[in-house]
Design an enzyme around this catalytic site. Sequence first.
Site, mmCIF file in Angstrom:
data_model
loop_
_atom_site.group_PDB
_atom_site.id
_atom_site.type_symbol
_atom_site.label_atom_id
_atom_site.label_comp_id
_atom_site.label_asym_id
_atom_site.label_seq_id
_atom_site.Cartn_x
_atom_site.Cartn_y
_atom_site.Cartn_z
ATOM 1 N N LEU A 180 38.437 36.178 48.465
ATOM 2 C CA LEU A 180 38.263 37.110 47.351
ATOM 3 C C LEU A 180 36.829 37.625 47.311
ATOM 4 C CD1 LEU A 180 40.298 34.793 45.024
ATOM 5 C CD2 LEU A 180 41.004 37.098 45.688
ATOM 6 N N PRO A 181 36.600 38.770 46.644
ATOM 7 C CA PRO A 181 35.278 39.399 46.743
ATOM 8 C C PRO A 181 34.138 38.610 46.104
ATOM 9 C CG PRO A 181 36.934 40.985 45.962
ATOM 10 C CD PRO A 181 37.591 39.643 45.972
ATOM 11 N N THR A 201 32.788 34.439 49.834
ATOM 12 C CA THR A 201 31.349 34.171 49.716
ATOM 13 C C THR A 201 30.981 34.266 48.244
ATOM 14 O OG1 THR A 201 30.949 35.162 51.881
ATOM 15 C CG2 THR A 201 29.034 34.855 50.456
ATOM 16 N N LYS A 224 25.782 29.320 54.166
ATOM 17 C CA LYS A 224 26.087 30.751 54.317
ATOM 18 C C LYS A 224 25.032 31.598 53.590
ATOM 19 C CE LYS A 224 28.666 34.610 54.487
ATOM 20 N NZ LYS A 224 28.938 35.359 55.672
ATOM 21 N N LYS A 254 25.244 42.005 47.523
ATOM 22 C CA LYS A 254 25.917 40.931 46.773
ATOM 23 C C LYS A 254 25.463 39.557 47.269
ATOM 24 C CE LYS A 254 29.624 38.833 47.914
ATOM 25 N NZ LYS A 254 30.880 38.188 48.242
HETATM 26 P P1 NAD Z 1 37.836 43.041 50.129
HETATM 27 O O1 NAD Z 1 37.302 43.626 48.867
HETATM 28 O O2 NAD Z 1 38.180 43.957 51.255
HETATM 29 O O3 NAD Z 1 39.143 42.169 49.832
HETATM 30 C C1 NAD Z 1 39.327 41.390 48.706
HETATM 31 C C2 NAD Z 1 40.807 41.371 48.361
HETATM 32 O O4 NAD Z 1 40.997 40.541 47.222
HETATM 33 C C3 NAD Z 1 41.356 42.762 47.985
HETATM 34 O O5 NAD Z 1 42.508 43.050 48.742
HETATM 35 C C4 NAD Z 1 41.674 42.629 46.502
HETATM 36 O O6 NAD Z 1 42.795 43.420 46.087
HETATM 37 C C5 NAD Z 1 41.970 41.145 46.411
HETATM 38 N N1 NAD Z 1 41.864 40.641 45.042
HETATM 39 C C6 NAD Z 1 40.900 40.871 44.112
HETATM 40 N N2 NAD Z 1 41.189 40.202 42.980
HETATM 41 C C7 NAD Z 1 42.341 39.540 43.193
HETATM 42 C C8 NAD Z 1 43.156 38.685 42.399
HETATM 43 N N3 NAD Z 1 42.838 38.409 41.127
HETATM 44 N N4 NAD Z 1 44.292 38.182 42.934
HETATM 45 C C9 NAD Z 1 44.627 38.477 44.218
HETATM 46 N N5 NAD Z 1 43.911 39.284 45.013
HETATM 47 C C10 NAD Z 1 42.784 39.810 44.508
HETATM 48 O O7 NAD Z 1 36.744 41.969 50.592
HETATM 49 P P2 NAD Z 1 36.533 41.384 52.072
HETATM 50 O O8 NAD Z 1 35.629 42.286 52.844
HETATM 51 O O9 NAD Z 1 37.855 41.003 52.626
HETATM 52 O O10 NAD Z 1 35.661 40.082 51.724
HETATM 53 C C11 NAD Z 1 36.242 38.933 51.158
HETATM 54 C C12 NAD Z 1 35.160 37.865 51.056
HETATM 55 O O11 NAD Z 1 34.669 37.576 52.372
HETATM 56 C C13 NAD Z 1 33.942 38.321 50.233
HETATM 57 O O12 NAD Z 1 33.480 37.261 49.453
HETATM 58 C C14 NAD Z 1 32.929 38.737 51.295
HETATM 59 O O13 NAD Z 1 31.589 38.597 50.856
HETATM 60 C C15 NAD Z 1 33.258 37.763 52.419
HETATM 61 N N6 NAD Z 1 32.882 38.259 53.750
HETATM 62 C C16 NAD Z 1 33.113 39.553 54.104
HETATM 63 C C17 NAD Z 1 32.733 39.995 55.367
HETATM 64 C C18 NAD Z 1 32.972 41.430 55.793
HETATM 65 O O14 NAD Z 1 32.416 41.845 56.822
HETATM 66 N N7 NAD Z 1 33.801 42.196 55.091
HETATM 67 C C19 NAD Z 1 32.129 39.095 56.292
HETATM 68 C C20 NAD Z 1 31.940 37.780 55.911
HETATM 69 C C21 NAD Z 1 32.313 37.354 54.635
#
Ligand code: NAD
Length: 345
Positions: A105-106, A141, A217, A292
Site C-alpha cells: 500500500l502507498p 514503505t 529501507k 515521501k
Molecule cells: P501504487 O499507488 O501504484 O499502488 C497502491 C495500491 O494500493 C493502489 O492500487 C491502490 O488502489 C491500493 N490501495 C490504496 N488504498 C487501499 C485500500 N484501503 N485497500 C486496498 N487497496 C488500496 O503504489 P506502488 O508504486 O505500487 O507502491 C506501493 C508501496 O511500495 C509504496 O509504499 C511505495 O513507496 C513502495 N515502493 C514503490 C516502488 C516503486 O518504484 N513504485 C519501489 C519500492 C517500494
Amino acid sequence: MRSNIRITSPLARLVSRAAQRRSFSATWGPQAQYGFIGLGQMGYNMARNLQSKLNSEDTLHIYDINTASAEKFVSETLRGSGASVKVATTVREAAENAETIISCLPEPSHVKAVFGQILAPPPMESSQVPSQDRLFIDCSTIDPASSKAVANHVHTLQQGKFVDAPMSGGVVGATAGTLTFMLGAPDALLSRVEPVLLKMGKKVLHCGAQGAGLSGKLANNYLLAINNIATAEAMNLGIKLGLDSKVLGNLINISTGRCWPSEVNNPVKDVVQGSPACRDYSGGFGISLMRKDLGLAIQAAGEAGARLELGGRAKDVYETAEQQEGCKGKDFSVVYRYLGGETPA
Ligand code: NAD
C-alpha cells in the site's frame, strides 16, 4: 485443471481443516490460501509472480479498492497456470480466508486503514485458517513506528503474526521477480516468510526484529535522496564549467564520487544508456515517492534522535521540484532539470 470443490459434510470439513493445517506447516502443500491487498504498480506485478509460481491447488484472494485492477488481474490469469484467483469483495474477506496475506500500500495512513478494517471487531473467524497460523507480510514503505503499532495491534488481538518486508528494485524488479526484500521479523518466522518473498524477488535481507526492514529501507533511501541531488548538482557544475557530459560521467564513475545515481540513473541524457533521463525522465522512481520516503526517514530520525543536517533541505528540493511543470510525475533524477541543467541535444 483447477479445483474449486467445496466440502460440506462435518467429517469432510474436519478432513479439509486438517489438510489446510498440513499445507500451512509444509508451506507449499496442497490448497494453501494466500491474500494480496493493494494491486498498484508494485503489488500487481508482485502478485502476478506469486500467483504464477503457486500450485494449481492453491488460491490467491486479491483485493484493491480500485476494482479495475482486480478485474484486469483475473482476465490476465484466467487461462494461465498457477493458483486459482478469487476477487475478495472486502479487505477483510481477503485476509480472513488466507494463511499468508501480503499487503503493498502507498502510505502509513493506508496501512493503518486496511488493518483497522481487518482487525475491527468481531475477530476474524474462518473455518479454514486458525488465527495463530495467519501471517501478514507488509511490503509497503512506511515508517517503523506505524508498522510497529500495526504489528502490536495484530499481536495483541491474537489475529496472526505481522512482519515488515519493504523492497527495492522498482517496477522493473517487481515485474521480473527480482526484487530485494528487507525483512523485519523474528528469527523463528524466517523459514516461513522467505519462501513466499522469493516467489516475488531474488534476495531477502533479514535485518532484525519486526520494524527493522523498514529502518534499513529508510536509511538506504535517505542516502539515495541526497546522492541524487548531489549527482545532479555535480553534473550541472561540471557541464557549466565546460566539460562534456559523457567525459564527466565517466570521470565520476571511476572516481570517488561514484554512486547509484551517477552510475545507473545518471540525470543527464545519454550519459547512461537506458536511464530515465534518456526518455524525458519517464518511468523509474517517481519524484513523489522519493519525497515521501525522505519525509518518512526524517520523521524516523526525529523519533530515534538521529541528527540530520541535509534532510530538511533535500526535502524542500523534492517538494518544490515536484510542483513544477516538466518535473511533476517524472523520475526523481529530474532534479537536474529543476536545477536548470542543460540537456545535450
Ligand atoms: P501504487 O499507488 O501504484 O499502488 C497502491 C495500491 O494500493 C493502489 O492500487 C491502490 O488502489 C491500493 N490501495 C490504496 N488504498 C487501499 C485500500 N484501503 N485497500 C486496498 N487497496 C488500496 O503504489 P506502488 O508504486 O505500487 O507502491 C506501493 C508501496 O511500495 C509504496 O509504499 C511505495 O513507496 C513502495 N515502493 C514503490 C516502488 C516503486 O518504484 N513504485 C519501489 C519500492 C517500494
